[in-house]
Design an enzyme around this catalytic site. Sequence first.
Site, mmCIF file in Angstrom:
data_model
loop_
_atom_site.group_PDB
_atom_site.id
_atom_site.type_symbol
_atom_site.label_atom_id
_atom_site.label_comp_id
_atom_site.label_asym_id
_atom_site.label_seq_id
_atom_site.Cartn_x
_atom_site.Cartn_y
_atom_site.Cartn_z
ATOM 1 N N GLY A 131 -4.772 2.365 -6.400
ATOM 2 C CA GLY A 131 -5.420 3.482 -5.717
ATOM 3 C C GLY A 131 -4.751 3.764 -4.392
ATOM 4 C CB CYS B 110 -0.872 -1.253 -7.573
ATOM 5 S SG CYS B 110 0.517 -0.583 -6.609
ATOM 6 C CG LEU B 111 -5.656 -0.368 -3.169
ATOM 7 C CD1 LEU B 111 -4.951 -0.440 -1.827
ATOM 8 C CD2 LEU B 111 -6.545 0.870 -3.219
ATOM 9 N N GLY B 112 -5.194 -3.164 -5.885
ATOM 10 C CA GLY B 112 -6.079 -4.306 -6.160
ATOM 11 C C GLY B 112 -5.451 -5.623 -5.728
ATOM 12 C CG MET B 113 -1.159 -8.092 -5.465
ATOM 13 S SD MET B 113 0.536 -7.558 -5.168
ATOM 14 C CE MET B 113 1.416 -9.081 -5.121
ATOM 15 C CD GLU C 22 -2.549 3.174 1.188
ATOM 16 O OE1 GLU C 22 -2.309 2.078 0.638
ATOM 17 O OE2 GLU C 22 -2.886 4.187 0.564
ATOM 18 N NE ARG D 238 3.816 6.866 0.284
ATOM 19 C CZ ARG D 238 4.606 7.731 -0.337
ATOM 20 N NH1 ARG D 238 5.887 7.764 -0.062
ATOM 21 N NH2 ARG D 238 4.116 8.576 -1.211
ATOM 22 C CG HIS E 231 0.768 0.541 -11.979
ATOM 23 N ND1 HIS E 231 -0.570 0.788 -11.767
ATOM 24 C CD2 HIS E 231 1.386 0.778 -10.807
ATOM 25 C CE1 HIS E 231 -0.751 1.186 -10.517
ATOM 26 N NE2 HIS E 231 0.425 1.185 -9.919
ATOM 27 C CD GLU F 281 -1.980 -0.011 -15.052
ATOM 28 O OE1 GLU F 281 -1.536 -1.165 -14.914
ATOM 29 O OE2 GLU F 281 -2.238 0.736 -14.088
HETATM 30 N N1 LIG Z 1 -0.469 2.469 -7.100
HETATM 31 C C1 LIG Z 1 -1.138 1.905 -6.116
HETATM 32 O O1 LIG Z 1 -2.151 1.238 -6.293
HETATM 33 C C2 LIG Z 1 -0.620 2.125 -4.720
HETATM 34 C C3 LIG Z 1 -1.164 1.130 -3.728
HETATM 35 C C4 LIG Z 1 -0.960 1.551 -2.278
HETATM 36 N N2 LIG Z 1 -1.679 2.745 -1.994
HETATM 37 C C5 LIG Z 1 0.532 1.696 -1.987
HETATM 38 O O2 LIG Z 1 1.057 2.771 -1.868
HETATM 39 O O3 LIG Z 1 1.196 0.692 -1.910
#
Ligand SMILES: NC(=O)CC[C@H](N)C(=O)O
Length: 261
Positions: A86, A113-116, A137, A191, A236, A238
């Site tokens: 996210g 991703c954001l979850g990690m 961020e 990012r 990702h 998934e």
């Molecule tokens: N795809 C994502 O979960 C992105 C995670 C976070 N916002 C980043 O840019 O690193």
Amino acid sequence: MIEWDQIVHSIRKPIQEVTVSIVGKYTEFPDAYKSLVEALNHGAISNKVKVKINWVNSREKEEKPINEKLIGEKLQNSHAILVPGGFGDDGVEGKILAINYARKNNIPFFGICLGMELAIIEFARNIVKLEDAHSEEFHNCKHPIVKLAGDQDDDLGGTMRLGAYKCNTNASSKMMDAYSNTTISERHRHRYIINSDYKDDLEKNGLLCSGISEDGTCIEAVELESHPWFIGVQFHPEFQSKLFSPHPLFVSFIKAAVNKI
Ligand SMILES: NC(=O)CC[C@H](N)C(=O)O
């Protein structure tokens, strides 16, 4: 044909059902998480079980602010908890509370991703005791555990770290157990990255950095050594899962959920 028969049998006559909570901010639009749900289904079919999704909205509502008690109630019947990718800080503290719940209650946890990134922030704040830990961020802080990747600026748009990158997995890790491979290739869309300056602090306290990009610059996966199944990945998985070729991390995650029944 035999393979199809086995899949159809698994779908029609699952042995058990597991509840996986997905904690996100677009939960009223499940199509936003379509590839994730399909990957969970692939993992479930391969374990001969059915997956039931418990959608948990992590956004604060003015009339009912999210707090530890409320998140605990929403998650109490979960066999596993997943915090997906996210962008933006809306709902972030609710996701961190969900991660805290999974970590403390030994519930299988998958952070994507954001979850990690949030799993590492939760660990840094509550275990490493870096109370101000956060991601660049969201705002400037004393301990930017998550920072802008070196080749990025904070403009939005199609300039993210995108596409497939190779990653080396730690030989004695749950990552390695799942993949049975020390070199993997996974797709990215982000990012921000984990700030390697904190790697030693994280590892000393029990969060193993179990996947490192081939060029050595990015921590791509982490896992809690003292937990039945707590894995965060920057990529990702998934996006690569298929019905006939379920992604190994989803197979392993659902297996861990089954063990909680
Ligand atoms: N795809 C994502 O979960 C992105 C995670 C976070 N916002 C980043 O840019 O690193």
